[in-house]
Design a protein around this motif. Sequence first.
Motif, mmCIF file in Angstrom:
data_model
loop_
_atom_site.group_PDB
_atom_site.id
_atom_site.type_symbol
_atom_site.label_atom_id
_atom_site.label_comp_id
_atom_site.label_asym_id
_atom_site.label_seq_id
_atom_site.Cartn_x
_atom_site.Cartn_y
_atom_site.Cartn_z
ATOM 1 N N ASP A 36 0.857 -1.188 0.000
ATOM 2 C CA ASP A 36 0.000 0.000 0.000
ATOM 3 C C ASP A 36 0.893 1.237 0.000
ATOM 4 N N GLN A 37 1.107 1.814 -1.181
ATOM 5 C CA GLN A 37 1.967 2.986 -1.272
ATOM 6 C C GLN A 37 1.337 4.206 -0.592
ATOM 7 N N GLY A 38 0.015 4.166 -0.395
ATOM 8 C CA GLY A 38 -0.622 5.247 0.347
ATOM 9 C C GLY A 38 -0.118 5.326 1.780
ATOM 10 N N GLN A 39 0.116 4.161 2.407
ATOM 11 C CA GLN A 39 0.666 4.143 3.759
ATOM 12 C C GLN A 39 2.099 4.675 3.772
ATOM 13 N N ASN A 317 -4.275 3.578 -12.276
ATOM 14 C CA ASN A 317 -5.690 3.954 -12.205
ATOM 15 C C ASN A 317 -6.298 3.585 -10.860
ATOM 16 N N THR A 318 -5.905 2.448 -10.311
ATOM 17 C CA THR A 318 -6.418 2.030 -9.000
ATOM 18 C C THR A 318 -5.992 3.010 -7.919
ATOM 19 N N ALA A 319 -4.728 3.392 -7.929
ATOM 20 C CA ALA A 319 -4.234 4.349 -6.940
ATOM 21 C C ALA A 319 -4.919 5.694 -7.101
ATOM 22 N N TRP A 320 -5.142 6.101 -8.342
ATOM 23 C CA TRP A 320 -5.776 7.386 -8.621
ATOM 24 C C TRP A 320 -7.213 7.408 -8.087
ATOM 25 N N GLU A 321 -7.958 6.348 -8.380
ATOM 26 C CA GLU A 321 -9.352 6.291 -7.935
ATOM 27 C C GLU A 321 -9.440 6.134 -6.425
ATOM 28 N N ASP A 371 4.429 6.309 -5.914
ATOM 29 C CA ASP A 371 2.975 6.250 -5.914
ATOM 30 C C ASP A 371 2.441 7.438 -6.708
ATOM 31 N N PRO A 372 1.613 7.228 -7.762
ATOM 32 C CA PRO A 372 1.114 8.360 -8.549
ATOM 33 C C PRO A 372 0.261 9.315 -7.734
ATOM 34 N N ALA A 373 -0.529 8.772 -6.798
ATOM 35 C CA ALA A 373 -1.342 9.655 -5.960
ATOM 36 C C ALA A 373 -0.476 10.566 -5.112
#
Length: 381
Positions: A36-39, A317-321, A371-373
């Motif tokens: 999870d690159q968001g973490q 696209n998954t990370a973006w959404e 991570d693109p986000a």
Amino acid sequence: MTDRVRGYPAFPKGHRRARTWWGRAWLQAVEDTSLDQGQMRLGRKFAAAGMVGTITVSPGRLAAVVYDTEDTYRTSVSLTPLSDAEWERFLAQVTTKSGHIAALLDGDMPHDLVVAADDAGVQLLPGIGDLDPECTCPGWELPCRHAAALCDQASWLLDADPWVLLLLRGREREELLALIQSDEDRPDGATGEPATEVFAAPRVPLPAPPPLVELGPLPEFDPVPGLDVEALRWLVIDAAARARELLVTGELPVLEEWPDRVRMACTVDDPRLTARLAAVGPGLPRAMRAWSYGGAVALTLLDTAWAPSKAEAARANTAWEGEELPPATVWRNHWTVESEGLQLRLGHDGRWYPYRREGTDWWPAGPPERDPAAAFIELMP
């Protein structure tokens, strides 16, 4: 037996990035393992906000209390220590070159030492899956944002002191130095001073220079006809910078004419040189900005587009959404939000490079992110 536990005070607030190759290798192992690159992005923000307490380092484990908005959590990251046999092979590699000992004492970790250790079957730096995070928070991510913050700050510790990595692998600095210089490890009949003592000894000040003598008028001379003295000075500065890069990284990539021109303009940082190089080819200021953010990889993205694989596009696209970012127009490796004048470009290294529209051109706007986000959020005001 020495005390194999070390405590390091909490870092103050402030954003920073790993600056040494071994610090970046540590972060790479964390990022490659993360699901999870968001973490990871949240962990970087926690680390920059100074939310990690005192870090305790011991063989196989580093730990700290991490502060969150509602609670505090005990967080740790485990790394398997080396076996006694592995330590013997590592010490054999260290003692083959006195420069290795001197570099470690000077806060540096030579690249060729790590390569030699790998060749001997000793892995110093962690790889994918080698770091095992734990946290008392209710999150299920590996790593959670608290462990990610601890790992981020651990790279800062490694930047300042590579002995932290050796302690994590099981041996403390003084203990290793004692083993290196012990008589038992020296060949029979060896004479002289132990290398560790020589390199650890304080520097002896040089004697005062002799008094100046009157030289009289210096002879006058003209440069060799056709010699560009200013260009020669720039070449000397650039050669010194490249020599230092080779010593630090062990690598010296060969570039084509245009990338090398951009690299040299960024290295020498002289407006007169920049003006001369810009006269040879257009687009140098924009190219220099790309190089300053991401080197040769970033430079290739300025005017070259390529088609990512379906898996890479799906992950983006998954990370973006998942982050609920504005709708983007996708063309090859470009993700563009026209309403904001913002764009991300996927590089061949798997990282996302942010761009911002300036006039009629897209200009590089920051360092890359995995991570693109995270890369897009950094562009937002």
